[in-house]
Write a protein that holds these residues in place. Structure first.
Motif, PDB file in Angstrom:
ATOM      1  N   ILE A 300       0.833  -1.202   0.000  1.00 21.13           N
ATOM      2  CA  ILE A 300       0.000   0.000   0.000  1.00 21.13           C
ATOM      3  C   ILE A 300       0.867   1.251   0.000  1.00 21.13           C
ATOM      4  N   GLN A 301       1.931   1.249   0.803  1.00 22.47           N
ATOM      5  CA  GLN A 301       2.853   2.390   0.825  1.00 22.47           C
ATOM      6  C   GLN A 301       3.567   2.541  -0.513  1.00 22.47           C
ATOM      7  N   MET A 302       3.870   1.418  -1.160  1.00 24.81           N
ATOM      8  CA  MET A 302       4.566   1.460  -2.442  1.00 24.81           C
ATOM      9  C   MET A 302       3.749   2.212  -3.488  1.00 24.81           C
ATOM     10  N   TYR A 303       2.421   2.050  -3.438  1.00 24.54           N
ATOM     11  CA  TYR A 303       1.553   2.668  -4.438  1.00 24.54           C
ATOM     12  C   TYR A 303       0.779   3.879  -3.916  1.00 24.54           C
ATOM     13  N   GLY A 304       0.908   4.165  -2.616  1.00 25.34           N
ATOM     14  CA  GLY A 304       0.268   5.352  -2.068  1.00 25.34           C
ATOM     15  C   GLY A 304      -1.048   5.111  -1.389  1.00 25.34           C
ATOM     16  N   SER A 305      -1.837   4.186  -1.922  1.00 24.90           N
ATOM     17  CA  SER A 305      -3.128   3.845  -1.320  1.00 24.90           C
ATOM     18  C   SER A 305      -3.602   2.525  -1.901  1.00 24.90           C
ATOM     19  N   MET A 306      -4.598   1.933  -1.245  1.00 25.70           N
ATOM     20  CA  MET A 306      -5.138   0.663  -1.714  1.00 25.70           C
ATOM     21  C   MET A 306      -5.761   0.819  -3.106  1.00 25.70           C
ATOM     22  N   GLU A 307      -6.353   1.994  -3.343  1.00 26.00           N
ATOM     23  CA  GLU A 307      -7.028   2.229  -4.625  1.00 26.00           C
ATOM     24  C   GLU A 307      -6.040   2.290  -5.799  1.00 26.00           C
ATOM     25  N   GLU A 308      -4.777   2.625  -5.502  1.00 26.49           N
ATOM     26  CA  GLU A 308      -3.773   2.769  -6.558  1.00 26.49           C
ATOM     27  C   GLU A 308      -3.035   1.471  -6.874  1.00 26.49           C
ATOM     28  N   VAL A 309      -3.265   0.431  -6.089  1.00 27.27           N
ATOM     29  CA  VAL A 309      -2.592  -0.855  -6.341  1.00 27.27           C
ATOM     30  C   VAL A 309      -3.094  -1.418  -7.667  1.00 27.27           C
ATOM     31  N   PRO A 310      -2.199  -1.766  -8.604  1.00 29.06           N
ATOM     32  CA  PRO A 310      -2.611  -2.284  -9.914  1.00 29.06           C
ATOM     33  C   PRO A 310      -3.442  -3.565  -9.796  1.00 29.06           C
ATOM     34  N   THR A 311      -4.408  -3.687 -10.665  1.00 28.54           N
ATOM     35  CA  THR A 311      -5.232  -4.901 -10.689  1.00 28.54           C
ATOM     36  C   THR A 311      -4.711  -5.908 -11.715  1.00 28.54           C
ATOM     37  N   GLU A 312      -3.803  -5.452 -12.594  1.00 28.71           N
ATOM     38  CA  GLU A 312      -3.200  -6.330 -13.595  1.00 28.71           C
ATOM     39  C   GLU A 312      -1.817  -6.766 -13.132  1.00 28.71           C
ATOM     40  N   PRO A 313      -1.298  -7.895 -13.658  1.00 27.39           N
ATOM     41  CA  PRO A 313       0.051  -8.352 -13.280  1.00 27.39           C
ATOM     42  C   PRO A 313       1.109  -7.294 -13.565  1.00 27.39           C
ATOM     43  N   VAL A 314       2.100  -7.190 -12.678  1.00 30.23           N
ATOM     44  CA  VAL A 314       3.169  -6.200 -12.786  1.00 30.23           C
ATOM     45  C   VAL A 314       4.496  -6.900 -13.063  1.00 30.23           C
ATOM     46  N   LEU A 315       5.230  -6.415 -14.070  1.00 31.03           N
ATOM     47  CA  LEU A 315       6.544  -6.963 -14.411  1.00 31.03           C
ATOM     48  C   LEU A 315       7.535  -6.572 -13.310  1.00 31.03           C
ATOM     49  N   ILE A 316       8.205  -7.571 -12.716  1.00 30.08           N
ATOM     50  CA  ILE A 316       9.164  -7.268 -11.651  1.00 30.08           C
ATOM     51  C   ILE A 316      10.614  -7.535 -12.062  1.00 30.08           C
ATOM     52  N   SER A 317      10.831  -8.468 -12.990  1.00 32.47           N
ATOM     53  CA  SER A 317      12.184  -8.748 -13.488  1.00 32.47           C
ATOM     54  C   SER A 317      12.079  -9.496 -14.804  1.00 32.47           C
ATOM     55  N   GLY A 318      13.190  -9.553 -15.539  1.00 30.38           N
ATOM     56  CA  GLY A 318      13.169 -10.239 -16.826  1.00 30.38           C
ATOM     57  C   GLY A 318      14.570 -10.485 -17.350  1.00 30.38           C
ATOM     58  N   ALA A 319      14.666 -11.303 -18.382  1.00 30.54           N
ATOM     59  CA  ALA A 319      15.975 -11.632 -18.950  1.00 30.54           C
ATOM     60  C   ALA A 319      15.816 -12.116 -20.385  1.00 30.54           C
ATOM     61  N   MET A 320      16.921 -12.004 -21.126  1.00 34.64           N
ATOM     62  CA  MET A 320      16.972 -12.502 -22.501  1.00 34.64           C
ATOM     63  C   MET A 320      17.929 -13.682 -22.572  1.00 34.64           C
ATOM     64  N   PHE A 321      17.506 -14.759 -23.208  1.00 33.20           N
ATOM     65  CA  PHE A 321      18.312 -15.961 -23.374  1.00 33.20           C
ATOM     66  C   PHE A 321      18.378 -16.331 -24.848  1.00 33.20           C
ATOM     67  N   LEU A 322      19.503 -16.933 -25.233  1.00 32.39           N
ATOM     68  CA  LEU A 322      19.664 -17.449 -26.589  1.00 32.39           C
ATOM     69  C   LEU A 322      20.117 -18.900 -26.502  1.00 32.39           C
ATOM     70  N   GLY A 323      19.351 -19.784 -27.109  1.00 28.13           N
ATOM     71  CA  GLY A 323      19.727 -21.195 -27.166  1.00 28.13           C
ATOM     72  C   GLY A 323      20.420 -21.468 -28.481  1.00 28.13           C
ATOM     73  N   GLN A 324      21.668 -21.899 -28.437  1.00 32.51           N
ATOM     74  CA  GLN A 324      22.444 -22.017 -29.666  1.00 32.51           C
ATOM     75  C   GLN A 324      23.485 -23.116 -29.544  1.00 32.51           C
ATOM     76  N   GLY A 325      23.531 -24.033 -30.497  1.00 25.08           N
ATOM     77  CA  GLY A 325      24.581 -25.045 -30.534  1.00 25.08           C
ATOM     78  C   GLY A 325      24.623 -25.912 -29.301  1.00 25.08           C
TER      79      GLY A 325
END
Length: 419
Positions: A300-325
């Motif tokens: 709640i503190q992160m977004y300011g209020s309960m009403e501001e908390v996103p209702t959709e999934p939030v991206l928290i981390s990510g990475a790029m991979f290449l599968g080769q040989g």
């Protein structure tokens, strides 16, 4: 007949993917990527009896006084075959003297292991000075060993994990206990993963840009990631970890409600009679409740209020991979710092190791580390939790194509540095 010729990407792909020293930076896809990015690039190789036996993806770059031919993490050939090594570099030198007369030097960094180390920096294999000697016997000059990671130049150190004998079922037996703990937390928090579509790469770029600013490294532009997606096709994997914070908060509240029921029963028992066992349980459940309340309050503190908390999934981390040989390679990654306590990178690595196992790759390559084992490399600390080993690569070499001009330019550089 031995000759250096320009190689067709399809023919090169057949050679590179099957060769023991093949690497994604020397793949046909990398050639297409560089070409689309506007680089002066060719695939040059040596054929014997019509078959490719050596070669590289080569870029030509302007330097002071001429041009530099660069084979990044190449060329690909059998470096244990001294005769082949000598012939290739003799022929490649002639090729650039005759065909590319402005090239002053050939710079290359073979994808070869020089020595392997455990997580404490203790050697677990012998040094491969024999390979260095085979290369320098051609007149190539071994450059000073590079320490630390950079966003330019060749990779000097890597960290990898052998997947031999490991299955998806026993993978957790081959990682550190902390990884198991963080994966349990992922499940508890409702952290999930998925692979991005091309039109979602802007979100990936935004996350990488945030990470780059925080950590002080150079980020790629969005066109780079889009081109990787287009060129590498199903060999490229853009994976993210995300969380639905409304689901998370609801789960936390549900846990609190269950604890309140237990606390109510225990409170009645304690009112009737104080016992050490009931008091201990009451205190334990009350501590658990407070932890859940803190988690709710943090969001709640992160977004300011309960009403501001996103209702959709939030991206928290990510990475790029290449599968080769021969391997699955972990390239770029990022994480929003405010979501670090949800341990998204652990879920991403775990799922990608599982994918590597499913696709039959014998090696999972975490790629670059500093090569320092004194605790200063936080990247190494993360990667060692997946129980692999560190490798110092054989390093960088320079082969003068125009020896006199090369010496003159080197002297000028030395004078300028002193000045």
């Amino acid at each position: 007949m031995t000759q250096i010729v320009e190689i067709d990407p399809l023919e090169w792909n057949e050679f590179e993917e099957k060769h023991k020293n093949g690497f994604v930076m020397q793949s046909a896809e990398q050639y297409q990527l560089l070409q689309k990015r506007g680089r002066d690039v060719k695939i040059v190789g040596m054929k014997q009896s019509g078959q490719v036996v050596a070669g590289a993806v080569v870029t030509i770059n302007k330097i002071h006084g001429g041009y530099n031919a660069l084979m990044e993490q190449g060329p690909i050939l059998d470096y244990e075959d001294l005769k082949l090594v000598k012939i290739f570099f003799e022929e490649i030198k002639k090729y650039y003297q005759e065909q590319e007369q402005g090239v002053v030097q050939l710079e290359f960094s073979p994808y070869l292991s020089y020595q392997n180390f455990n997580d404490h920096g203790e050697p677990i294999t012998d040094k491969r000075d024999d390979l260095v000697n085979n290369i320098t016997a051609t007149g190539a000059i071994h450059q000073p060993v590079r320490m630390g990671m950079t966003d330019h130049g060749s990779m000097g150190w890597k960290y990898e994990k052998s997947l031999k004998g490991i299955t998806a079922d026993n993978l957790l037996d081959h990682v550190d206990k902390d990884v198991k703990y963080y994966l349990k937390k992922n499940k508890q928090f409702g952290v999930t993963y998925r692979f991005l579509k091309r039109d979602e790469l802007g979100d990936f770029k935004k996350m990488l840009e945030d990470t780059a600013k925080r950590r002080g490294f150079h980020d790629k532009d969005i066109e780079y990631y889009q081109t990787v997606f287009d060129v590498y096709k199903d060999k490229a994997h853009f994976i993210i970890a995300e969380i639905n914070f409304m689901d998370y908060l609801n789960a936390e509240q549900e846990a609190i409600d269950k604890l309140d029921e237990r606390l109510s029963v225990l409170g009645e028992r304690l009112a009737a009679k104080e016992t050490k066992r009931n008091r201990g349980q009451f205190n334990e459940f009350n501590d658990q409740k407070n932890q859940h309340l803190k988690r709710i309050d943090k969001i709640i503190q992160m977004y300011g209020s309960m009403e501001e908390v996103p209702t959709e999934p939030v991206l928290i981390s990510g990475a790029m991979f290449l599968g080769q040989g021969n391997e699955m390679d972990y390239y770029f990654s990022g994480m929003y710092d405010k979501y670090k306590d949800f341990y998204g990178p652990y879920l991403i690595q775990y799922e990608m190791i599982k994918m590597a196992l499913e696709q039959g790759f014998p090696t999972y390559n975490f790629l670059g580390i500093d090569g320092e084992f004194d605790g200063s490399d936080g990247v190494l600390a993360f990667k060692t939790e997946f129980e692999g080993y560190a490798t110092q690569l054989i390093g960088e070499f320079v082969l003068p194509i125009q020896p006199f001009k090369y010496r003159v330019l080197k002297l000028i550089k030395t004078i300028l540095r002193r000045g």
